[in-house]
Write an enzyme that holds these catalytic residues in place. Structure first.
Site, short mmCIF file in Angstrom:
data_model
loop_
_atom_site.label_atom_id
_atom_site.label_comp_id
_atom_site.label_asym_id
_atom_site.label_seq_id
_atom_site.Cartn_x
_atom_site.Cartn_y
_atom_site.Cartn_z
N ASP A 16 -50.38 -51.65 -54.87
CA ASP A 16 -50.67 -50.31 -55.38
C ASP A 16 -50.36 -50.16 -56.86
OD1 ASP A 16 -50.99 -50.00 -52.68
OD2 ASP A 16 -49.37 -48.54 -52.42
N ASP B 35 -54.18 -45.83 -59.10
CA ASP B 35 -53.40 -46.84 -58.38
C ASP B 35 -54.28 -48.09 -58.32
OD1 ASP B 35 -51.49 -44.89 -57.87
OD2 ASP B 35 -51.39 -45.30 -55.71
N HIS C 151 -56.54 -45.45 -51.87
CA HIS C 151 -56.60 -46.90 -51.72
C HIS C 151 -57.82 -47.32 -50.90
CE1 HIS C 151 -52.04 -46.46 -52.35
NE2 HIS C 151 -52.70 -46.35 -53.48
N ASP D 176 -58.62 -50.20 -49.72
CA ASP D 176 -58.54 -51.40 -48.89
C ASP D 176 -58.36 -51.15 -47.39
OD1 ASP D 176 -55.97 -50.50 -49.33
OD2 ASP D 176 -55.18 -52.39 -50.11
N CYS E 217 -52.03 -54.51 -48.68
CA CYS E 217 -51.14 -53.62 -49.45
C CYS E 217 -49.82 -54.30 -49.81
CB CYS E 217 -50.78 -52.37 -48.66
SG CYS E 217 -52.15 -51.54 -47.88
N1 ARG Z 1 -55.63 -44.61 -47.16
C1 ARG Z 1 -55.77 -45.71 -46.26
C2 ARG Z 1 -55.91 -45.21 -44.83
O1 ARG Z 1 -55.16 -44.38 -44.40
C3 ARG Z 1 -54.62 -46.65 -46.36
C4 ARG Z 1 -54.69 -47.56 -47.52
C5 ARG Z 1 -53.40 -48.27 -47.78
N2 ARG Z 1 -53.54 -49.21 -48.84
C6 ARG Z 1 -52.59 -49.55 -49.72
N3 ARG Z 1 -52.89 -50.43 -50.64
N4 ARG Z 1 -51.37 -48.99 -49.70
O2 ARG Z 1 -56.75 -45.67 -44.10
#
Ligand code: ARG
Length: 368
Positions: free
Chosen positions: A125, A203, A252, A254, A353
């Protein structure tokens, strides 16, 4: 190790520099990686950019625990999982580095605000690696303002060994950065964001790298000025493409879009209704639905199942109990390597992550 030729033609005698940092995409053979730590993880103190991304069912719980320690059993479990994961990577011949734990209880601040810290669990992040450059990100969560300091011993070491090291303009994070408009959002694409355009914020995990093409989503922590800053900073060698998904809690990319290897894209079937045009020639498959779980997920959705880590274009790390994902990836020709990570999930992420790929074999290429 990659070799950079000396650009100082005609100055010093020609000398090859070995760069310790070189990573252009999400799949080239992994050689060195930073793996986060769970020690002392705390819930984020409350502010708008935090509330905007929380699973609705969890918001009250997190508000009630804002700034407090995560449950000890989760932190202990996550620590064990991170150590197992690190050992697994080392057995595969990958060099694993860990950050230094910092005091997350100590309060810090900027003009008009104070906060306590979050964790050092997700290097993905905080720092963006583009080629041989490490970029410190202007985090919109106040609790993450100084998170990068846990990685500074490593950053200094990489810098001393020849890496490029930079940081986006240090944000001010005043109240007026945060915008409550997301509460009235009605499914727009991109959604109304919890960060305004007061100053650049982003981020690293809102970006995903495919060589010369880098994809980014605007999110409740990444604004357009942040994307513009990065695009201009990287210059003409890169194309930064903005993509938007059906996700009113974006933070994020990913767990929405995961390029696994050249020509192979894993997507979140709930969020990615239209595959970005550039991927038209790629084989696109939907992630299987997340498996049922008993442990709570505080900061993310169940789609964290698609937050996998590629060791190379064939081998992928998958959560040990996630049979649907392991089977789907095996059926696609990958070799799934299982690793327990369910406690770590509670902190809001998974293998992608939890890592920062500092060095992968292979160079800068175009895949589109
Ligand atoms: N926002 C994403 C979800 O809830 C989680 C992404 C987490 N990624 C990270 N690099 N901390 O599906």
């Amino acid at each position: 190790m990659k070799r950079l030729s000396n650009h100082g033609v005609g100055l010093a005698p020609a000398r090859d520099l070995v760069t310790p940092v070189s990573s252009h995409n999400e799949w080239d053979p992994l050689e060195e990686v930073i793996v986060g730590i769970a020690d002392g993880a705390r819930f984020p103190p409350w502010h708008a950019a935090v509330e905007a991304v929380l699973p609705p069912a969890k918001a009250d719980h997190i508000r009630a625990h804002a700034g407090q320690a995560f449950p000890a059993d989760i932190v202990d479990g996550a620590r064990r999982e991170l150590d197992l994961f690190s050992a697994l990577l080392e057995r595969e011949g990958i060099k694993v580095r860990r950050p230094d734990p910092r005091d997350k209880q100590a309060s810090f601040g900027g003009p008009g605000w104070t906060s306590t810290g979050l964790y050092e669990a997700m290097p993905r992040d905080v720092i963006l690696v583009v080629g041989d450059e490490l970029i410190e990100c202007p985090m919109a969560w106040r609790s993450r303002y100084f998170e990068v300091l846990a990685y500074r011993p490593l950053l200094k070491e990489y810098f001393a060994a020849g890496a490029r090291w930079s940081a986006a303009p240090r944000p001010e994070l005043p109240d007026r950065l945060y915008d409550d408009g997301w509460r009235q959002a009605g499914g727009e694409l991109p959604p109304r964001l919890a960060v305004s355009e007061f100053e650049p914020t982003f981020d690293a995990a809102d970006f995903i790298r495919c060589g010369r093409d880098i994809f980014v989503q605007l999110s409740h922590v990444t604004n357009r000025m942040g994307v513009d800053w990065l695009r201009r900073h990287l210059g003409g060698a890169y194309r930064v493409h903005e993509v938007a998904f059906d996700d009113d809690r974006p933070m994020h990319i990913d767990a929405s879009l995961m390029p696994l290897a050249p020509g192979k894209l894993l997507i979140n079937p709930e969020r990615v209704r239209i595959v970005p045009e550039l991927f038209k020639a790629w084989e696109v498959r939907a992630a299987p639905p997340p498996p049922p779980r008993t442990q709570p997920l505080f900061l993310c959705s169940g789609w964290i199942n698609m937050n996998v880590l590629m060791l190379d274009p064939q081998r992928v790390i998958v959560e040990a109990q996630d049979d649907p994902m392991a089977e789907a990836l095996e059926a696609w020709g990958f070799e799934a390597i299982r690793c327990p990570f369910r406690h770590f999930h509670a902190l809001g992420g998974s293998f992608h992550c939890a890592t920062l790929d500092v060095r992968r074999a292979g160079g800068l290429e175009s895949y589109f």
